[in-house]
Design an enzyme around this catalytic site. Structure first.
Site, PDB file in Angstrom:
ATOM      1  N   GLY A  58      47.371  39.297  37.528  1.00  8.21           N
ATOM      2  CA  GLY A  58      47.929  39.153  36.310  1.00  8.21           C
ATOM      3  C   GLY A  58      47.530  38.973  35.171  1.00  8.21           C
ATOM      4  O   GLY A  58      48.230  38.724  33.925  1.00  8.21           O
ATOM      5  N   GLU A 113      45.062  37.340  42.894  1.00  3.64           N
ATOM      6  CA  GLU A 113      44.864  38.414  42.761  1.00  3.64           C
ATOM      7  C   GLU A 113      44.262  39.153  41.399  1.00  3.64           C
ATOM      8  O   GLU A 113      45.097  40.253  41.359  1.00  3.64           O
ATOM      9  CB  GLU A 113      45.754  39.590  43.905  1.00  3.64           C
ATOM     10  CG  GLU A 113      46.416  39.376  44.658  1.00  3.64           C
ATOM     11  CD  GLU A 113      47.493  40.254  45.248  1.00  3.64           C
ATOM     12  OE1 GLU A 113      48.064  40.270  44.298  1.00  3.64           O
ATOM     13  OE2 GLU A 113      48.010  39.499  46.375  1.00  3.64           O
ATOM     14  N   PRO A 114      43.118  38.679  41.324  1.00  4.27           N
ATOM     15  CA  PRO A 114      42.306  39.413  39.787  1.00  4.27           C
ATOM     16  C   PRO A 114      42.310  40.679  39.669  1.00  4.27           C
ATOM     17  O   PRO A 114      41.705  41.082  41.216  1.00  4.27           O
ATOM     18  CB  PRO A 114      41.547  38.143  39.265  1.00  4.27           C
ATOM     19  CG  PRO A 114      41.242  38.025  40.714  1.00  4.27           C
ATOM     20  CD  PRO A 114      41.973  37.702  41.289  1.00  4.27           C
ATOM     21  N   GLY A 115      42.927  41.618  39.056  1.00  3.79           N
ATOM     22  CA  GLY A 115      41.710  42.776  38.494  1.00  3.79           C
ATOM     23  C   GLY A 115      41.283  42.571  37.231  1.00  3.79           C
ATOM     24  O   GLY A 115      40.354  42.871  37.264  1.00  3.79           O
ATOM     25  N   ARG A 116      41.684  42.545  36.278  1.00  2.00           N
ATOM     26  CA  ARG A 116      41.671  43.266  34.737  1.00  2.00           C
ATOM     27  C   ARG A 116      40.872  42.406  34.986  1.00  2.00           C
ATOM     28  O   ARG A 116      40.046  42.410  33.834  1.00  2.00           O
ATOM     29  CB  ARG A 116      42.937  43.406  34.361  1.00  2.00           C
ATOM     30  CG  ARG A 116      43.221  44.003  32.513  1.00  2.00           C
ATOM     31  CD  ARG A 116      43.506  43.463  32.199  1.00  2.00           C
ATOM     32  NE  ARG A 116      45.218  43.701  32.262  1.00  2.00           N
ATOM     33  CZ  ARG A 116      45.586  45.269  32.592  1.00  2.00           C
ATOM     34  NH1 ARG A 116      45.395  45.821  31.094  1.00  2.00           N
ATOM     35  NH2 ARG A 116      47.370  45.236  32.981  1.00  2.00           N
ATOM     36  N   ARG A 161      44.878  54.639  29.898  1.00  5.94           N
ATOM     37  CA  ARG A 161      45.799  53.820  29.094  1.00  5.94           C
ATOM     38  C   ARG A 161      45.777  54.392  27.621  1.00  5.94           C
ATOM     39  O   ARG A 161      47.504  53.348  27.728  1.00  5.94           O
ATOM     40  CB  ARG A 161      44.795  52.324  28.817  1.00  5.94           C
ATOM     41  CG  ARG A 161      44.530  51.953  30.584  1.00  5.94           C
ATOM     42  CD  ARG A 161      44.033  50.700  30.835  1.00  5.94           C
ATOM     43  NE  ARG A 161      44.963  49.348  29.898  1.00  5.94           N
ATOM     44  CZ  ARG A 161      45.620  49.171  28.908  1.00  5.94           C
ATOM     45  NH1 ARG A 161      44.473  49.271  28.146  1.00  5.94           N
ATOM     46  NH2 ARG A 161      46.485  48.172  29.639  1.00  5.94           N
ATOM     47  N   TYR A 205      50.179  54.361  28.415  1.00  7.02           N
ATOM     48  CA  TYR A 205      50.777  52.973  27.495  1.00  7.02           C
ATOM     49  C   TYR A 205      51.414  51.898  25.795  1.00  7.02           C
ATOM     50  O   TYR A 205      51.586  51.404  25.232  1.00  7.02           O
ATOM     51  CB  TYR A 205      50.238  51.504  28.411  1.00  7.02           C
ATOM     52  CG  TYR A 205      50.182  51.874  29.448  1.00  7.02           C
ATOM     53  CD1 TYR A 205      51.223  51.339  30.499  1.00  7.02           C
ATOM     54  CD2 TYR A 205      48.846  51.871  30.140  1.00  7.02           C
ATOM     55  CE1 TYR A 205      51.125  51.376  31.550  1.00  7.02           C
ATOM     56  CE2 TYR A 205      48.446  51.579  31.512  1.00  7.02           C
ATOM     57  CZ  TYR A 205      49.510  51.656  32.367  1.00  7.02           C
ATOM     58  OH  TYR A 205      49.097  51.627  34.100  1.00  7.02           O
ATOM     59  N   CYS A 219      45.156  69.467  25.889  1.00  6.82           N
ATOM     60  CA  CYS A 219      45.946  70.175  25.326  1.00  6.82           C
ATOM     61  C   CYS A 219      47.927  69.000  25.636  1.00  6.82           C
ATOM     62  O   CYS A 219      48.310  69.614  26.696  1.00  6.82           O
ATOM     63  CB  CYS A 219      46.392  71.638  25.851  1.00  6.82           C
ATOM     64  SG  CYS A 219      44.638  72.362  26.381  1.00  6.82           S
ATOM     65  N   TYR A 267      41.474  50.133  35.283  1.00 11.75           N
ATOM     66  CA  TYR A 267      42.388  50.288  34.338  1.00 11.75           C
ATOM     67  C   TYR A 267      41.880  51.780  34.005  1.00 11.75           C
ATOM     68  O   TYR A 267      42.445  52.089  33.453  1.00 11.75           O
ATOM     69  CB  TYR A 267      43.360  50.237  34.240  1.00 11.75           C
ATOM     70  CG  TYR A 267      43.880  48.444  35.141  1.00 11.75           C
ATOM     71  CD1 TYR A 267      44.725  49.242  36.900  1.00 11.75           C
ATOM     72  CD2 TYR A 267      43.841  47.830  34.673  1.00 11.75           C
ATOM     73  CE1 TYR A 267      45.292  48.045  37.735  1.00 11.75           C
ATOM     74  CE2 TYR A 267      44.793  47.403  35.994  1.00 11.75           C
ATOM     75  CZ  TYR A 267      44.930  46.862  36.914  1.00 11.75           C
ATOM     76  OH  TYR A 267      45.268  46.014  37.939  1.00 11.75           O
TER      77      TYR A 267
HETATM   78  N1  LLP Z   1      49.041  42.777  42.730  1.00  9.47           N
HETATM   79  C1  LLP Z   1      49.412  43.011  42.760  1.00  9.47           C
HETATM   80  C2  LLP Z   1      49.999  42.812  43.470  1.00  9.47           C
HETATM   81  C3  LLP Z   1      49.558  43.828  41.510  1.00  9.47           C
HETATM   82  O1  LLP Z   1      50.633  45.203  41.809  1.00  9.47           O
HETATM   83  C4  LLP Z   1      48.245  43.937  40.533  1.00  9.47           C
HETATM   84  C5  LLP Z   1      48.551  44.621  39.662  1.00  9.47           C
HETATM   85  C6  LLP Z   1      47.272  43.004  40.702  1.00  9.47           C
HETATM   86  C7  LLP Z   1      47.048  42.461  41.634  1.00  9.47           C
HETATM   87  C8  LLP Z   1      46.475  43.280  39.873  1.00  9.47           C
HETATM   88  O2  LLP Z   1      46.471  42.348  38.499  1.00  9.47           O
HETATM   89  P1  LLP Z   1      45.774  42.426  37.327  1.00  9.47           P
HETATM   90  O3  LLP Z   1      45.727  40.951  37.831  1.00  9.47           O
HETATM   91  O4  LLP Z   1      45.071  43.517  37.024  1.00  9.47           O
HETATM   92  O5  LLP Z   1      46.295  42.063  36.366  1.00  9.47           O
HETATM   93  N2  LLP Z   1      47.187  50.361  35.277  1.00  9.47           N
HETATM   94  C9  LLP Z   1      48.168  49.328  34.365  1.00  9.47           C
HETATM   95  C10 LLP Z   1      47.557  48.283  35.060  1.00  9.47           C
HETATM   96  C11 LLP Z   1      48.266  47.883  36.242  1.00  9.47           C
HETATM   97  C12 LLP Z   1      48.416  46.480  37.253  1.00  9.47           C
HETATM   98  C13 LLP Z   1      49.526  46.831  38.354  1.00  9.47           C
HETATM   99  N3  LLP Z   1      49.006  45.985  39.302  1.00  9.47           N
HETATM  100  C14 LLP Z   1      46.862  49.745  32.770  1.00  9.47           C
HETATM  101  O6  LLP Z   1      46.177  49.999  32.467  1.00  9.47           O
HETATM  102  O7  LLP Z   1      47.464  48.158  32.239  1.00  9.47           O
END
Ligand code: LLP
Length: 426
Positions: free
Chosen positions: A248, A282-285, A321, A325, A351, A380
């Site tokens: 997050g 659990e970082p993604g973004r 995105r 959003y 389209c 994403y």
């Molecule tokens: N852990 C869980 C259980 C999650 O559901 C998520 C993201 C993460 C970790 C990673 O979160 P982050 O560090 O990336 O914020 N498609 C959307 C974002 C959806 C996130 C879903 N869950 C966007 O493009 O903004």
């Protein structure tokens, strides 16, 4: 482990002689070679983001499990795994990718509200670290599948603390109106049920309240509740060894100033650091977003009284995105900015009126054939792309220093229809 550490602030997309580069390679050279639209990733930026966050937890029992949903390209995952990352997966498909990329199953956590039995089985067979279970109904399935395999399933419950993460509603997950987790007030009963089941081992507590958080308070508020829960569960005899604090952490798309990795780690350890637990993040973004750009070419321009449209060859099917959003991502010309600025919508060929990459943006003049770079597209971006409007998915390229490699070929038309059949008998 990989080569030399990149510096802490790594300039992944420098401009030299007016030309945007990925590390040391001109974007225009890559676009010429691989075509557009294209996703370009910087290896150094991925490593710097990983190391920055992992380093902020150094000296703690902590495990960074990269949320593979952000960018699941095998090259990206393998690079992070070689850097020491575990992986957070959310489906059997992501588990498959994580394993293919070389992830250690003992460093994989599995989150998600709708795990199927076959996916649960695959995760048990792989020997993952922990299931983040999101309902009591799911818990019973995990128990049953583990029993059938003759193994024990390590579990945590994902608890929903009802804390507002103050982000886009679609990516808020910790409110009580959200489908995620179990209400924190029901956790005691859920853990008691887990303890009574024969094939699950309670290991931890998990909490993820949303994505693109740009302030520390929601994390701190949620984790304070998690901390109280851990104390309570231990008093009830549960051996809680792991606190998974989810992902997050936000990034800068425009002017946002998200917490630094150090500030984030301090908030996490401030809330749960004294529990003598392993901390999973659990970082993604925050790992991938600003390590990637999306490159597209100007096809046409047209205007009306109200609007000036720059029509490019990338679209919402490639980068969803903005359409989904209404989110902002910076756009810039790959070459030197031309003279003159006007307000434009940068739109794709799909389209739908929702197919835009940028809206009402003051932008330098462009000409047909110009390349544009959409920043912050490493997370994403490709991961949410589709074939909508019969558009093969873009090529992905990884750059390191002065070298680059295609890490996913552009889909061909044949790739796009693979598996489809015109029935002979119907
Ligand atoms: N852990 C869980 C259980 C999650 O559901 C998520 C993201 C993460 C970790 C990673 O979160 P982050 O560090 O990336 O914020 N498609 C959307 C974002 C959806 C996130 C879903 N869950 C966007 O493009 O903004």
């Amino acid at each position: 482990m990989s080569n030399a550490n990149p510096p802490a602030t790594f300039e992944a997309f420098p401009r030299r002689d007016g030309q945007l580069h990925v590390e040391q390679v001109p974007v225009a050279d890559i676009a010429e070679a691989v075509g557009t639209p294209a996703y370009l990733y910087s290896a150094g930026a991925l490593e710097a983001a990983h190391d920055g966050l992992a380093g902020a937890f150094a000296g703690r029992p902590a495990l960074l499990c990269y949320a593979i949903k952000a960018n699941m390209n095998l090259a990206v995952v393998s690079l992070l795994v070689r850097r020491g990352a575990g992986v957070d997966v959310t489906s059997g498909g992501e588990l498959f990718r994580a394993l293919r990329a070389g992830a250690d199953p003992a460093r994989i956590v599995y989150s998600g509200v709708g795990k199927r039995d076959d996916e649960i089985r695959a995760a048990l067979e792989a020997g993952i670290k922990m299931f983040n279970v999101e309902s009591r109904a799911e818990l019973r399935h995990v128990d049953a599948v583990a029993g059938a395999l003759g193994v024990r399933a390590p579990v945590a419950f994902r608890v929903n603390p009802d804390v507002d993460p103050k982000t886009h509603p679609y990516i808020s997950t910790g409110l009580k109106t959200s489908k995620f987790g179990i209400p924190i007030g029901e956790a005691t009963a859920a853990y008691a049920e887990a303890k009574a089941l024969p094939n699950v081992d309670v290991r931890g507590v998990d909490c993820h309240i949303g994505s693109q958080l740009v302030s520390i308070e929601p994390f701190a508020d949620a984790l304070a509740l998690v901390r109280d829960l851990v104390v309570e569960l231990r008093a009830a005899g549960h051996a809680i060894e792991v606190v998974d604090v989810g992902g997050g952490l936000g990034v800068t798309y425009a002017e946002e100033v998200p917490p630094s990795p150090t500030a984030y780690a301090a908030a996490v350890t401030g809330a749960v650091g004294d529990l003598d637990c392993e901390i999973v993040v659990e970082p993604g973004r925050s790992i991938a977003a600003n390590a990637g750009i999306f490159v597209t070419r100007v096809l046409y321009q047209k205007g009306s009284d109200e609007k000036h449209f720059v029509i490019v060859d990338g679209a919402m099917n490639d980068l969803l995105r903005p359409a989904l959003y209404g989110s902002y991502q910076r756009v810039e010309p790959v070459g030197p900015a031309r003279a003159g600025v006007r307000k434009v919508d940068i739109v794709g060929p799909v389209c739908e009126s929702g197919d835009f990459l940028a809206k009402d943006r003051s932008f330098p003049s462009v000409e047909e054939g110009d390349l544009l770079a959409i920043r912050s597209a490493g997370a994403y971006g490709f991961a949410m792309s589709s074939n909508y409007n019969g558009r093969p998915r873009a090529v992905e390229v990884l750059v390191r220093g002065d070298r680059y490699e295609v890490v996913r070929e552009r889909e061909s038309l044949e790739d796009m229809i693979r598996g489809e059949r015109i029935p002979q008998e119907l």
